[in-house]
Structure formats: structure tokens, C-alpha cells
Design an enzyme around this catalytic site. Structure first.
Site, PDB file in Angstrom:
ATOM      1  N   ARG A  45       0.811  -1.217   0.000  1.00  0.00           N
ATOM      2  CA  ARG A  45       0.000   0.000   0.000  1.00  0.00           C
ATOM      3  C   ARG A  45       0.849   1.274   0.000  1.00  0.00           C
ATOM      4  NH1 ARG A  45      -2.172   0.757   4.825  1.00  0.00           N
ATOM      5  NH2 ARG A  45      -2.765  -1.407   5.142  1.00  0.00           N
ATOM      6  N   TYR A  96     -17.451  17.456 -13.796  1.00  0.00           N
ATOM      7  CA  TYR A  96     -17.605  16.012 -13.851  1.00  0.00           C
ATOM      8  C   TYR A  96     -18.630  15.593 -12.806  1.00  0.00           C
ATOM      9  CZ  TYR A  96     -16.817  11.076 -13.722  1.00  0.00           C
ATOM     10  OH  TYR A  96     -17.016   9.725 -13.751  1.00  0.00           O
ATOM     11  N   ASP A 167      -8.882  19.940 -12.928  1.00  0.00           N
ATOM     12  CA  ASP A 167      -9.073  18.597 -13.478  1.00  0.00           C
ATOM     13  C   ASP A 167      -8.719  18.685 -14.960  1.00  0.00           C
ATOM     14  OD1 ASP A 167     -10.092  16.281 -14.655  1.00  0.00           O
ATOM     15  OD2 ASP A 167     -11.773  16.142 -13.245  1.00  0.00           O
ATOM     16  N   LYS A 192      -9.068   7.932 -19.003  1.00  0.00           N
ATOM     17  CA  LYS A 192      -9.484   8.540 -20.271  1.00  0.00           C
ATOM     18  C   LYS A 192      -8.293   8.645 -21.233  1.00  0.00           C
ATOM     19  CE  LYS A 192     -13.223   8.790 -17.826  1.00  0.00           C
ATOM     20  NZ  LYS A 192     -13.615   9.962 -17.067  1.00  0.00           N
TER      21      LYS A 192
HETATM   22  C1  LIG Z   1     -14.009  10.215 -15.742  1.00  0.00           C
HETATM   23  C2  LIG Z   1     -13.656  11.494 -15.094  1.00  0.00           C
HETATM   24  C3  LIG Z   1     -13.354  11.556 -13.722  1.00  0.00           C
HETATM   25  C4  LIG Z   1     -13.432  10.332 -12.827  1.00  0.00           C
HETATM   26  O1  LIG Z   1     -12.476   9.375 -13.192  1.00  0.00           O
HETATM   27  P1  LIG Z   1     -12.671   7.776 -13.004  1.00  0.00           P
HETATM   28  O2  LIG Z   1     -11.382   7.255 -13.488  1.00  0.00           O
HETATM   29  O3  LIG Z   1     -13.849   7.390 -13.827  1.00  0.00           O
HETATM   30  O4  LIG Z   1     -12.920   7.542 -11.559  1.00  0.00           O
HETATM   31  C5  LIG Z   1     -12.999  12.783 -13.201  1.00  0.00           C
HETATM   32  N1  LIG Z   1     -12.961  13.899 -13.961  1.00  0.00           N
HETATM   33  C6  LIG Z   1     -13.257  13.874 -15.273  1.00  0.00           C
HETATM   34  C7  LIG Z   1     -13.210  15.136 -16.064  1.00  0.00           C
HETATM   35  C8  LIG Z   1     -13.611  12.683 -15.886  1.00  0.00           C
HETATM   36  O5  LIG Z   1     -13.931  12.666 -17.188  1.00  0.00           O
END
Ligand SMILES: *Cc1c(COP(=O)(O)O)cnc(C)c1O
Length: 357
Positions: A45, A96, A167, A192
Site C-alpha cells: 500500500r 464532472y 481537473d 481517459k
Molecule cells: C471520468 C472522469 C473523472 C473520474 O475518473 P474515473 O477514473 O472514472 O474515476 C474525473 N474527472 C473527469 C473530467 C472525468 O472525465
């Protein structure tokens, strides 16, 4: 080498073993829940060489120290956990969904207060920053694709003594480097574009603030929101071609946005001029639902940033803000040949536009 490496070279080379005889070119996947005592790692961890390889690469691209998490949302909740009891968080109303849901839940439980802002109204965002502890934004927003005046908002947040989280999932460090714009923390859903093949769930945070990085690392150690080694390895494998994928997805998105702009069925086409995301608005939810069932290549799926093109009517989710049009379909443009993408999408749009009889 004297010169700092350009991003494409960093994406290919960062986080690799040293060039020494018998070293593999790619680091192995270290499957380990514990390590022989007396070193830096100690327990599964607390650290893992495969995470570190990914973190070194993404940290080099964003220009800070990176920590990997089990998912984007694991990274989101870890950063929201930095907020003290009763603090005010400023966030765009079109953020998001998971971020908004988490903030709503924390607010309901009296942990913090949230002020939702229209990111395109810079004066309003700046005014909202005044007594904030944390200012959080995505630019462009999801799925409205609104663009922030990032330098103005970051300056106002810092004047108020607030921390800024960006983000950067939609643009990646190749198109936007929030730490260079003054942000304190960058967040990624590596699920993504960074991993890029719709086969990994992974998150990351990058910062230049060593103290903050130490706090976050300490919490990750005990909270256990850590990535799997295989996921970190796959994300690093994806990162090697990030520049090629982003370049192609962006070129395809720009071309599709140009052609879609003339389509008589659409009431709106939103493309911020960069990145691989395009949002189109059909007059009704039914038409949008028909569209996403009428294609052969474009796949109806949530998520984004994969090599394959996908799309989604966002309001099918009950938690999507009511300010997003019912007929909005968000396109995640992939790296296929743009002519095939256009042929598939335009036949589907024409089918929706034709009155059924
Ligand atoms: C998908 C997404 C998240 C969350 O990510 P996960 O990997 O699905 O937990 C956060 N911010 C944005 C802009 C996203 O597209």
C-alpha cells in the site's frame, strides 16, 4: 542532455529503466503486497515500482510530483479530503458528475459548503472566490465544453488564500499545463486519454508543493485508494502514444465539428477549438436517443478519451444538471479515419432527420 525534453519525447522516454546491459526497455509489472524489510517500500500500500514508473512519466509531463490513485474519483475524493470542516469550495455547475455528486454528499453531511458557478462568467467566478478555501475547475467543462479564463480565476483564488485544483482530464498536459498557469494541484482520470484504450481505471494528482504531496502520500498510505500494478503498467503503456493519439483525435474532432456545423438537424455544435471532445445538440431527447442507436462505428457508451469513437446522451443520467440540454450528445472522437467517422455519423443524423413513415 542540456535542453529540457519536448513533451512527445518525455511521453516516450520517461519512467523507463536505465540504459544498462540486460535491463528491460520497459519496467516489469511488480506484483507485490510486501517487500523485504529495511528499504523504502516495505508494504504494497505504501509504494510499488510500477506505480512509480507511471508517476515519473506523468509528473514529467505535467511538471510536478505525481501520485497515482485507484481511479479518477479516488483522486477526487482524496483532494476534497484536504478541505477543512466548514470550508467553502467553488466549482463550476458543469463539472464532472462524480465530483458534483461527492461535493453534494459532503455538503449534505455538513462537511463543507459548495458554491456552483457559471465558468463562462469570469466576474462571477472571481467574486465567488472571495471567501473560498478551494477553487476547483475543469476547462473545458464536461459536457458543455465551456472554457475558463484560467489565469484570472487562479489569481483571484490565490488572492483569497484558496487552493486551486484543475481537473485536466479533457486536455491532458499536451494541450494545457495547469501548474504552469499557477494551479496548486492537477487531477487526472487516467482512465481517459492518458491510458487511452478503454481498458484501465486509474487516477492521478500532480503538484509542485512538496508538503502537500507528502500529506497526500501519507493519506494514500492509510486510506488504501492505491492503483493496481497492472493498471499502472497499462496506463504507462498508453502514455507512450499520448501525443500521437491526442494529435489525431484533435484533428478528427476539428474536422467533424466543421462539417457538423452545417447540419440542419443540429441546434448547436460545441467545440472549444482544441482537444478531442465535441458536443452536439439535437432538438429532442428522443432524436438524440435514436442517433446513438443508429451508428455502426460510434459506440454508445459513457467515458471518453479512447482510441475508438464513442458518444452519449448525457441527460440519460439522472444526476446530470438540468442546464445541460436534453438533446445534447457528447462525442469522444477517436483516432480512426475521419472519413469513416463522418460517413457513419452523417448517415445516422440523416436517418434521424428523415420523418419516419
Ligand atoms: C471520468 C472522469 C473523472 C473520474 O475518473 P474515473 O477514473 O472514472 O474515476 C474525473 N474527472 C473527469 C473530467 C472525468 O472525465
Amino acid at each position: 542532455m542540456a535542453e529540457p525534453l519536448r513533451p512527445a519525447t518525455t511521453a516516450v522516454h520517461a519512467g523507463r529503466p536505465p540504459h544498462e546491459p540486460d535491463q528491460p526497455l520497459n519496467g516489469p509489472i511488480t506484483m507485490a503486497s510486501t517487500y523485504v524489510a529495511g528499504g523504502d517500500l516495505e508494504y504494497g500500500r505504501y509504494g510499488n515500482p510500477t506505480w512509480t514508473a507511471f508517476e515519473d512519466a506523468l509528473g514529467a509531463l505535467e511538471g510536478g510530483r505525481c501520485l497515482a490513485y485507484a481511479s479518477g474519483m479516488a483522486a477526487v475524493t482524496s483532494l476534497l479530503d484536504l478541505v477543512a470542516l466548514g470550508d467553502k469550495v467553488v466549482v463550476p455547475r458543469h463539472s464532472y458528475n462524480g465530483t458534483l455528486v461527492s461535493l453534494g454528499d459532503l455538503e449534505l453531511r455538513g462537511r463543507l459548503s459548495t458554491t456552483l458557478v457559471d465558468l463562462t462568467d469570469t466576474d462571477a467566478v472571481v467574486a465567488a472566490c472571495e471567501d473560498a478555501a478551494l477553487v476547483w475547475f475543469e476547462s473545458p467543462t464536461n459536457p458543455a465544453l465551456e472554457v475558463a479564463d484560467a489565469p484570472a480565476i487562479i489569481a483571484a483564488a490565490h488572492d483569497a488564500g484558496a487552493r486551486v485544483v484543475v481537473d485536466n482530464t479533457f486536455l491532458t498536459p499536451l494541450l494545457q499545463k495547469p501548474l504552469d498557469l499557477g494551479a496548486d494541484l492537477v487531477l487526472h482520470s487516467a482512465t481517459k486519454y492518458l491510458a487511452g484504450h478503454s481498458d484501465v481505471q486509474l487516477g492521478a494528482v500532480v503538484t509542485r508543493d512538496e508538503e502537500l504531496a507528502t500529506v497526500l502520500k501519507g493519506r494514500r498510505d492509510v486510506q488504501g485508494n492505491t492503483p493496481g500494478p497492472f493498471e499502472a503498467w497499462l496506463a504507462l503503456r498508453g502514455l507512450r502514444t499520448l501525443h500521437l493519439r491526442v494529435e489525431r483525435a484533435q484533428a478528427n474532432a476539428a474536422e467533424l465539428a466543421r462539417r457538423l456545423a452545417d447540419h440542419p438537424l443540429l441546434t448547436e455544435v460545441r467545440y472549444p477549438g482544441l482537444g478531442g471532445m465535441v458536443s452536439i445538440v439535437l432538438p429532442t431527447a428522443d432524436q438524440a436517443d435514436l442517433l446513438v442507436r443508429s451508428t455502426a462505428l460510434w459506440v454508445h457508451a459513457t467515458s471518453l478519451g479512447g482510441v475508438e469513437s464513442s458518444f452519449e446522451r448525457r441527460r440519460r443520467w439522472k444526476s446530470e444538471p438540468a442546464t445541460i440540454p436534453e438533446g445534447l450528445v457528447r462525442l469522444s472522437v477517436g483516432v480512426e479515419d475521419v472519413e469513416d467517422l463522418w460517413a457513419d455519423l452523417s448517415q445516422a443524423l440523416d436517418g434521424v432527420a428523415r420523418p419516419s413513415g
